[in-house]
Design a protein around this motif. Structure first.
Motif, mmCIF file in Angstrom:
data_model
loop_
_atom_site.group_PDB
_atom_site.id
_atom_site.type_symbol
_atom_site.label_atom_id
_atom_site.label_comp_id
_atom_site.label_asym_id
_atom_site.label_seq_id
_atom_site.Cartn_x
_atom_site.Cartn_y
_atom_site.Cartn_z
ATOM 1 N N LEU A 150 -7.677 -18.097 -30.418
ATOM 2 C CA LEU A 150 -6.956 -17.923 -31.585
ATOM 3 C C LEU A 150 -6.446 -19.448 -32.044
ATOM 4 C CD1 LEU A 150 -4.514 -14.889 -31.105
ATOM 5 C CD2 LEU A 150 -6.210 -15.124 -32.884
ATOM 6 N N ALA A 151 -6.289 -20.251 -31.014
ATOM 7 C CA ALA A 151 -5.572 -21.586 -31.348
ATOM 8 C C ALA A 151 -6.770 -22.364 -32.010
ATOM 9 C CB ALA A 151 -5.576 -22.340 -30.208
ATOM 10 N N ASN A 152 -8.322 -22.182 -31.575
ATOM 11 C CA ASN A 152 -9.135 -22.701 -32.122
ATOM 12 C C ASN A 152 -9.531 -22.219 -33.765
ATOM 13 O OD1 ASN A 152 -11.473 -22.187 -29.268
ATOM 14 N ND2 ASN A 152 -10.327 -23.791 -29.782
ATOM 15 N N LEU A 153 -9.566 -21.040 -33.916
ATOM 16 C CA LEU A 153 -9.639 -20.559 -35.310
ATOM 17 C C LEU A 153 -8.380 -21.355 -36.145
ATOM 18 C CD1 LEU A 153 -10.751 -17.057 -34.652
ATOM 19 C CD2 LEU A 153 -12.240 -18.868 -35.310
ATOM 20 N N SER A 154 -7.290 -21.055 -35.705
ATOM 21 C CA SER A 154 -6.001 -21.648 -36.286
ATOM 22 C C SER A 154 -6.271 -23.094 -36.532
ATOM 23 C CB SER A 154 -4.942 -21.642 -35.491
ATOM 24 O OG SER A 154 -3.472 -22.116 -36.329
ATOM 25 N N GLU A 189 -9.163 -24.665 -37.314
ATOM 26 C CA GLU A 189 -10.465 -24.748 -37.962
ATOM 27 C C GLU A 189 -9.989 -24.192 -39.416
ATOM 28 O OE1 GLU A 189 -13.664 -24.033 -34.450
ATOM 29 O OE2 GLU A 189 -13.405 -22.628 -35.852
ATOM 30 N N THR A 190 -9.167 -23.386 -39.591
ATOM 31 C CA THR A 190 -8.764 -22.718 -40.888
ATOM 32 C C THR A 190 -7.607 -23.290 -41.435
ATOM 33 O OG1 THR A 190 -7.685 -20.657 -39.981
ATOM 34 C CG2 THR A 190 -10.221 -20.407 -40.367
ATOM 35 N N GLY A 191 -6.611 -23.776 -40.788
ATOM 36 C CA GLY A 191 -5.466 -24.336 -40.825
ATOM 37 C C GLY A 191 -4.209 -23.346 -41.245
ATOM 38 N N LEU A 192 -4.737 -22.180 -40.578
ATOM 39 C CA LEU A 192 -3.908 -20.910 -40.639
ATOM 40 C C LEU A 192 -3.256 -20.949 -39.366
ATOM 41 C CD1 LEU A 192 -6.052 -18.778 -42.931
ATOM 42 C CD2 LEU A 192 -4.254 -20.119 -43.569
ATOM 43 N N SER A 193 -2.167 -20.033 -39.428
ATOM 44 C CA SER A 193 -1.339 -19.948 -38.178
ATOM 45 C C SER A 193 -2.212 -18.724 -37.186
ATOM 46 C CB SER A 193 -0.038 -19.350 -38.431
ATOM 47 O OG SER A 193 0.221 -17.954 -38.963
ATOM 48 N N GLU A 194 -1.780 -18.960 -35.894
ATOM 49 C CA GLU A 194 -2.446 -17.715 -35.097
ATOM 50 C C GLU A 194 -2.104 -16.473 -35.458
ATOM 51 O OE1 GLU A 194 -2.184 -18.779 -30.957
ATOM 52 O OE2 GLU A 194 -2.449 -20.906 -31.206
ATOM 53 N N ALA A 195 -0.860 -16.207 -35.709
ATOM 54 C CA ALA A 195 -0.298 -14.890 -36.333
ATOM 55 C C ALA A 195 -0.912 -14.339 -37.322
ATOM 56 C CB ALA A 195 1.228 -14.990 -36.363
ATOM 57 N N THR A 196 -1.326 -15.235 -38.493
ATOM 58 C CA THR A 196 -2.188 -14.860 -39.422
ATOM 59 C C THR A 196 -3.476 -14.336 -39.045
ATOM 60 O OG1 THR A 196 -0.913 -16.032 -40.905
ATOM 61 C CG2 THR A 196 -2.910 -15.344 -41.837
ATOM 62 N N ILE A 197 -4.075 -14.669 -38.197
ATOM 63 C CA ILE A 197 -5.373 -14.595 -37.714
ATOM 64 C C ILE A 197 -5.257 -13.265 -36.827
ATOM 65 C CG2 ILE A 197 -7.426 -15.194 -36.440
ATOM 66 C CD1 ILE A 197 -6.647 -18.272 -37.218
#
Length: 292
Positions: free
Chosen positions: A40-44, A46-54
């Motif tokens: 989740l941290a990686n995706l956060s 890479e996308t500039g969005l929070s882990e909670a949102t993902i």
């Protein structure tokens, strides 16, 4: 064309995604199988969005958690990568294709649809739908247009069970019959778009009367899903000359086959008797060997 499980998985939810969710969806589709190596941290990052949102996005597309989501992705991509090099999944047919190539593409598309089904089928949802039927006295089938054909096929199949079943093709009859049903009845509604006005109107009457409603649709955000007690969302991809309703028909019928078979074995004695009674009644329609 390379098969992308994530693209197929996310496709039914695209209409209901907001701008932020669309960013996540595109990024995951671009990553493909590589998403299983991400946290989740990686995706956060890479996308500039929070882990909670993902995490909320993953929940929105039907998973209980991020780990559950990655397991599903990994198992699906592995399934297709283990195929022989000759096995290619096609989505469309071109004018230069021979009849045999067309046959290959159609069969491979159907294989893809069925493999998507088994990978995304929710066990709890399946058991819930079976329980809704088992706790009912009648099963009633509704649909319009192409969905009406699927409803009729399902009705014909469930006539072999111990349950009283009903199907009507005419919309006015459907509305009328819906007013006769109540809490002891179960209705199975088919609408691939999920937005068929007639089916939604039938669903509203059924809901007002406390009928147990099972929905099979291609749109998880539709009004029809909101009316249901249990909803199966069918994943499919568009083809230039075959509407989604036609390409996904096989999946709808397979889901019904699964429920029907489970129901038959759930009370094998009563259902076997019902089946034998039907066979006996139908025997008069066949030639007898002892006739001259």
């Amino acid at each position: 064309m390379t098969y992308n499980y994530l693209e197929t998985l996310i496709h039914p939810y695209k209409k209901s995604l907001n701008k932020t969710e669309s960013i996540i969806a595109k990024h995951m589709i671009d990553l493909g199988n590589e998403v299983v190596n991400k946290t989740l941290a990686n995706l956060s990052e890479e996308t500039g969005l929070s882990e909670a949102t993902i995490f909320k996005f993953v929940k929105k597309i039907g998973f209980s958690g991020f780990q559950n989501f990655k397991i599903s992705v990994a198992s699906n991509f592995r399934t297709f990568e283990e195929r022989s090099n000759e096995m290619i999944v096609f989505s469309d047919i071109s004018e230069s294709d021979s009849p045999f190539v067309i046959a290959q593409k159609l069969v491979n598309t159907n294989i893809e649809l069925l493999e998507n089904l088994i990978a995304t089928l929710d066990e709890e949802l399946l058991e819930s739908a079976i329980e809704l039927i088992n706790s009912s006295e009648t099963i009633n089938f509704f649909g319009q247009g192409a969905s009406s054909i699927v409803a009729y096929d399902s009705y014909h199949k469930f006539l072999r069970t111990k349950f009283h079943c009903q199907y009507a093709q005419d919309y006015h009859i459907q509305l009328t019959y819906a007013t006769k049903l109540g809490p002891d009845d179960c209705a199975i509604l088919f609408s691939h778009s999920g937005n068929t006005k007639e089916t939604i109107e039938v669903g509203r009457i059924l809901l007002e009367n406390g009928v147990k409603i099972i929905v099979l649709t291609g749109d998880p955000s539709s009004d029809l899903v909101k009316l249901s007690s249990a909803a199966f969302v069918v994943l499919s991809k568009e083809s230039a000359f075959r509407s989604e309703t036609l390409t996904s028909r096989l999946v709808y019928l397979t889901i019904i086959d699964i429920i029907y078979t489970a129901i038959m074995y759930d009370d094998e004695k009563q259902n076997r008797k019902a089946l034998l009674d039907i066979r006996h009644a139908l025997s008069v329609t066949r030639y007898r060997d002892d006739l001259p």
